[in-house]
Motif scaffolding. Structure first.
Motif, PDB file in Angstrom:
ATOM      1  N   GLU A   1       1.211   4.002  -3.118  1.00 56.22           N
ATOM      2  CA  GLU A   1       0.952   5.402  -2.770  1.00 56.22           C
ATOM      3  C   GLU A   1       2.119   6.291  -3.208  1.00 56.22           C
ATOM      4  O   GLU A   1       1.917   7.347  -3.836  1.00 56.22           O
ATOM      5  CB  GLU A   1       0.748   5.505  -1.251  1.00 56.22           C
ATOM      6  CG  GLU A   1       0.429   6.898  -0.745  1.00 56.22           C
ATOM      7  CD  GLU A   1       0.307   6.951   0.775  1.00 56.22           C
ATOM      8  OE1 GLU A   1       0.708   7.972   1.361  1.00 56.22           O
ATOM      9  OE2 GLU A   1      -0.172   5.964   1.372  1.00 56.22           O
ATOM     10  N   TYR A   2       3.344   5.879  -2.897  1.00 55.16           N
ATOM     11  CA  TYR A   2       4.526   6.654  -3.289  1.00 55.16           C
ATOM     12  C   TYR A   2       4.742   6.605  -4.801  1.00 55.16           C
ATOM     13  O   TYR A   2       5.191   7.584  -5.405  1.00 55.16           O
ATOM     14  CB  TYR A   2       5.775   6.125  -2.586  1.00 55.16           C
ATOM     15  CG  TYR A   2       5.871   6.498  -1.133  1.00 55.16           C
ATOM     16  CD1 TYR A   2       5.404   7.718  -0.655  1.00 55.16           C
ATOM     17  CD2 TYR A   2       6.463   5.623  -0.217  1.00 55.16           C
ATOM     18  CE1 TYR A   2       5.501   8.052   0.687  1.00 55.16           C
ATOM     19  CE2 TYR A   2       6.565   5.953   1.128  1.00 55.16           C
ATOM     20  CZ  TYR A   2       6.080   7.169   1.568  1.00 55.16           C
ATOM     21  OH  TYR A   2       6.185   7.497   2.894  1.00 55.16           O
TER      22      TYR A   2
ATOM     23  N   GLU B   1       2.732   6.675  -7.139  1.00 58.89           N
ATOM     24  CA  GLU B   1       1.901   7.627  -7.880  1.00 58.89           C
ATOM     25  C   GLU B   1       2.526   9.018  -7.904  1.00 58.89           C
ATOM     26  O   GLU B   1       2.144   9.862  -8.705  1.00 58.89           O
ATOM     27  CB  GLU B   1       0.502   7.701  -7.254  1.00 58.89           C
ATOM     28  CG  GLU B   1      -0.317   6.426  -7.483  1.00 58.89           C
ATOM     29  CD  GLU B   1      -1.675   6.487  -6.811  1.00 58.89           C
ATOM     30  OE1 GLU B   1      -1.845   7.355  -5.920  1.00 58.89           O
ATOM     31  OE2 GLU B   1      -2.555   5.687  -7.166  1.00 58.89           O
TER      32      GLU B   1
ATOM     33  N   GLU C   1       0.827  -1.212   0.000  1.00 58.54           N
ATOM     34  CA  GLU C   1       0.000   0.000   0.000  1.00 58.54           C
ATOM     35  C   GLU C   1       0.857   1.257   0.000  1.00 58.54           C
ATOM     36  O   GLU C   1       0.545   2.227  -0.691  1.00 58.54           O
ATOM     37  CB  GLU C   1      -0.937  -0.014   1.213  1.00 58.54           C
ATOM     38  CG  GLU C   1      -2.065  -1.030   1.061  1.00 58.54           C
ATOM     39  CD  GLU C   1      -3.064  -0.958   2.200  1.00 58.54           C
ATOM     40  OE1 GLU C   1      -2.714  -0.399   3.265  1.00 58.54           O
ATOM     41  OE2 GLU C   1      -4.178  -1.470   2.023  1.00 58.54           O
ATOM     42  N   ARG C   2       1.940   1.247   0.765  1.00 61.45           N
ATOM     43  CA  ARG C   2       2.839   2.405   0.787  1.00 61.45           C
ATOM     44  C   ARG C   2       3.542   2.577  -0.557  1.00 61.45           C
ATOM     45  O   ARG C   2       3.717   3.690  -1.044  1.00 61.45           O
ATOM     46  CB  ARG C   2       3.876   2.250   1.913  1.00 61.45           C
ATOM     47  CG  ARG C   2       3.357   2.576   3.283  1.00 61.45           C
ATOM     48  CD  ARG C   2       3.089   4.068   3.447  1.00 61.45           C
ATOM     49  NE  ARG C   2       2.686   4.384   4.805  1.00 61.45           N
ATOM     50  CZ  ARG C   2       2.498   5.611   5.258  1.00 61.45           C
ATOM     51  NH1 ARG C   2       2.666   6.644   4.447  1.00 61.45           N
ATOM     52  NH2 ARG C   2       2.117   5.828   6.509  1.00 61.45           N
TER      53      ARG C   2
END
Length: 692
Positions: free
Chosen positions: A595-596, A598, A591-592
């Motif tokens: 997120e990064y 993007e 998930e991290r």
């Protein structure tokens, strides 16, 4: 969900009082939960040995012999005195010795030598004892008081008694060490002196509610009692920490504490729920085992994590808001260094690590399925324990021995005689106590002592007590059980009953090996489905499940390469627990990263993700590992000790694969992940950035 969270933060007093009351009630009810230490009680009700035991209990007063007691340096008259004293012990329903199979008044030299050697050898008398179910502790204590510490006793009933007394003390010690370590880790990995107290309070409330609510199951297994609470703490530790950190982030954007908490709950809901659900499902898969220790552990752990999730989403928000000022005032600098350098280090190693990982998949899978196993309780206590030493002393003089009890329809003494001869022809059969062997078919029952007859013949069945020269389990034992069952079936087709430790262990082996593929596939399939729905991706669930499942295979392959034997129960349970408990690390990393990714190029995304998630993953993984190693090193119970070692090593393996291998997969499959995931748009580098 926002409206629901708003209601929570606006009703702090009701929620705080309600949860604290539930925790106090749970703590009070915990002592009322009965704990079962007998593995064979968890065989399915339809298993042949279980049906046989139930039928025998209905037909005869005496149960199946479940203990061997050896008294050294005694004459025959002294042995008879010991027999009487043992028979008078509370919880002892029957004692068998030489006088039950031979006329003890005749000279011992005139008796059959093999029969005598079964019960009396080198001035040592060996008694076969039947101890009532549920009275093992008091019976074993009483027998020990009669025979003294220099003599020996062993058997399933003794093992159950030792487990009942010893495990309670060990679990308390393990829980204290585990809680202290968790508290220490929270101090090191948080930036407030109050935060560890809040997290531990939330965990304590969840554990007490779960422990007390186990009363709905009437009883739980010793495995569940020993591992349930500390596993609940270890796997749900992250949820509260993550919520507190999200709240502090949201507070910088919105100074209104209640609104910031609602924002934090909304933002953390998806990640906490997905982590929690995969853990719940991993545990829930155990419910589909036929061997009922699996469902017992699965229900309690799944319920425990579900309760932890409720506590995090309902109790923790109002607790954090109530103590917000203390949280802010007790802030301190982080004791952990920046992990940016560690991120760059992993970036350089991750591609070679992926190559090594891929090479290891097939061998670890094959080795994990090639272990030698213990299925029953015979090897639970090692040679360093009192029970292990007593067992060795008895086996050194008398060899390995077990007692089976067969029941056949009464009335046809001629067939019973043929059956007895056929059983005697089996090399491992040392002696048989039955009506036709002890009395003889030609003597009418009405001329005999009815107390003697009642032990051998009931209203419907004749009973054969068969002493065999065999261990409680192993290939030779299982072959012997099949041979005796085939012999009984020859003379009494589908109308006989057979029970005993070796027979129950055979059925245990037959039952739990059939569970393996089913439980693993349900766990993997369910976790995959949850990840598919929460991540909206086809590729990510495959990568994550493969990463953690390979960690499981490597973990359970280690005993194969070491040449060690595995308790099958530990093997079966850890397969689901490790997947459910450690897939959270992979979810957090993924998930991290997305997120990064993007916002930045994949190299920077990998490095920043590792720097960000390493403290959280290391905290959770280290806690789970230490809890496992505590269980492994402090427990004298073989199943619990091995389960603990599996848990400790397995969590470290999962931690290593998530930090060193998963980044490489994310990097190499970056484009494929984007194409196979809904609503995911990765950052694209321009030519100037690439040139830099």
């Amino acid at each position: 969900m926002r409206k629901f969270f708003e209601k929570i933060v606006n009703n702090p007093k009701k929620i705080l009082i309600s949860f604290l009351m539930l925790a106090l009630i749970g703590a009070g009810l915990q002592s009322m939960v009965k704990v079962n230490y007998d593995l064979t009680d968890y065989l399915p009700a339809q298993t042949a040995s279980t049906v046989s035991l139930k039928t025998m209990e209905d037909e005869f007063d005496g149960g199946i012999p479940n203990a061997r007691v050896m008294v050294q340096n005694v004459t025959i008259p002294e042995a008879l005195e010991y027999k009487k004293k043992i028979a008078d012990c509370p919880g002892v329903s029957d004692v068998m010795w030489l006088d039950d199979v031979n006329d003890i008044l005749q000279p011992i030299e005139t008796m059959d030598a093999d029969t005598v050697d079964t019960y009396y050898k080198d001035k040592a008398a060996l008694f076969t004892v039947t101890i009532e179910d549920g009275k093992q502790v008091e019976a074993v204590d009483a027998i020990r008081a009669v025979i003294g510490d220099k003599n020996s006793l062993t058997g399933d009933a003794v093992s159950t008694a030792v487990a009942t007394v010893g495990t309670v003390n060990e679990v308390t010690k393990i829980a204290i060490f585990a809680v202290l370590f968790v508290f220490l880790m929270l101090i090191l990995t948080t930036t407030s002196w109050v935060e560890p107290v809040l997290v531990m309070l939330g965990l304590g409330v969840a554990v007490m509610i779960n422990s007390g609510s186990n009363l709905i199951f009437k009883e739980i297994s010793f495995v569940t009692n020993a591992a349930g609470s500390i596993l609940q703490i270890a796997v749900s530790l992250d949820y509260s920490v993550f919520l507190i950190h999200r709240f502090e982030e949201c507070l910088t954007e919105n100074p209104n504490p209640k609104e910031a908490m609602v924002d934090a709950l909304c933002k953390s809901e998806s990640s906490i729920l997905s982590s929690g659900l995969t853990t719940v499902i991993g545990f829930f898969a155990l419910i589909f085992m036929q061997f009922e220790i699996g469902p017992d552990l699965g229900r309690v752990l799944a319920k425990g994590v579900a309760i932890s999730l409720i506590v995090v989403f309902v109790f923790m928000p109002v607790l954090i808001l109530a103590t917000q000022k203390w949280l802010q005032k007790s802030k301190h600098r982080s004791f952990l260094p920046s992990f940016k350098g560690f991120g760059r280090f992993v970036y350089r190693l991750m591609i070679p690590m992926v190559c090594v990982f891929i090479v290891m998949i097939a061998p670890s899978y094959l080795a994990s399925n090639a272990n030698d196993y213990y299925y029953g309780a015979s090897q639970i206590y090692g040679p360093q324990t009192q029970l292990g030493q007593d067992t060795a002393a008895i086996e050194d003089l008398y060899g390995k021995s077990d007692t089976y009890v067969a029941m056949v329809p009464r009335g046809d003494f001629a067939t019973e005689q043929k059956l007895s001869h056929a059983l005697h022809d089996i090399p491992q059969v040392k002696s048989i106590l039955s009506y036709v062997d002890t009395v003889g078919a030609e003597i009418p029952m009405e001329y005999l002592d009815q107390k003697t007859v009642s032990k051998l013949i009931s209203d419907h069945y004749s009973r054969f007590v068969i002493t065999v020269d065999a261990d409680y389990e192993g290939k030779e034992t299982f072959d012997l059980v099949e041979k005796i069952r085939n012999t009984l079936n020859t003379y009494y087709p589908d109308s006989y009953y057979l029970a005993g430790s070796g027979v129950s262990t055979y059925d245990l082996m037959d039952t739990i090996t059939a569970d393996t593929v089913k439980v693993n596939m349900i766990a993997i399939g369910a976790v995959f489905l949850v990840l598919l729905l929460t991540m909206k991706s086809i590729s990510l669930p495959v990568i994550l499940v493969l990463a953690i499942e390979t960690a499981v295979w490597i973990n359970v392959a280690i005993p194969y390469f070491q040449g060690n034997t595995v308790f099958y129960i530990s093997y079966l349970i850890i397969s689901s627990i490790q997947l459910g408990a450690t897939v959270d690390y992979a979810i957090l990393f993924t998930e991290r990263y997305t997120e990064y990714r993007e916002k930045m190029a994949k190299k920077e995304a990998i490095i920043d993700t590792i720097a960000t998630v390493t403290p959280s993953i290391m905290t959770s993984g280290t806690v789970l590992a230490v809890v496992g190693f505590l269980l492994g090193n402090l427990s004298t119970h073989g199943v619990l000790a091995q389960l603990g070692m599996f848990l400790g090593i397995g969590s470290l393996l999962s931690l290593f694969i998530v930090l060193f291998v998963l980044p490489g997969f994310m990097y190499l499959l970056d484009g494929f992940i984007q194409r196979t995931t809904l609503h995911l748009q990765f950052y694209k580098q321009n030519h100037e950035e690439i040139a830099k």
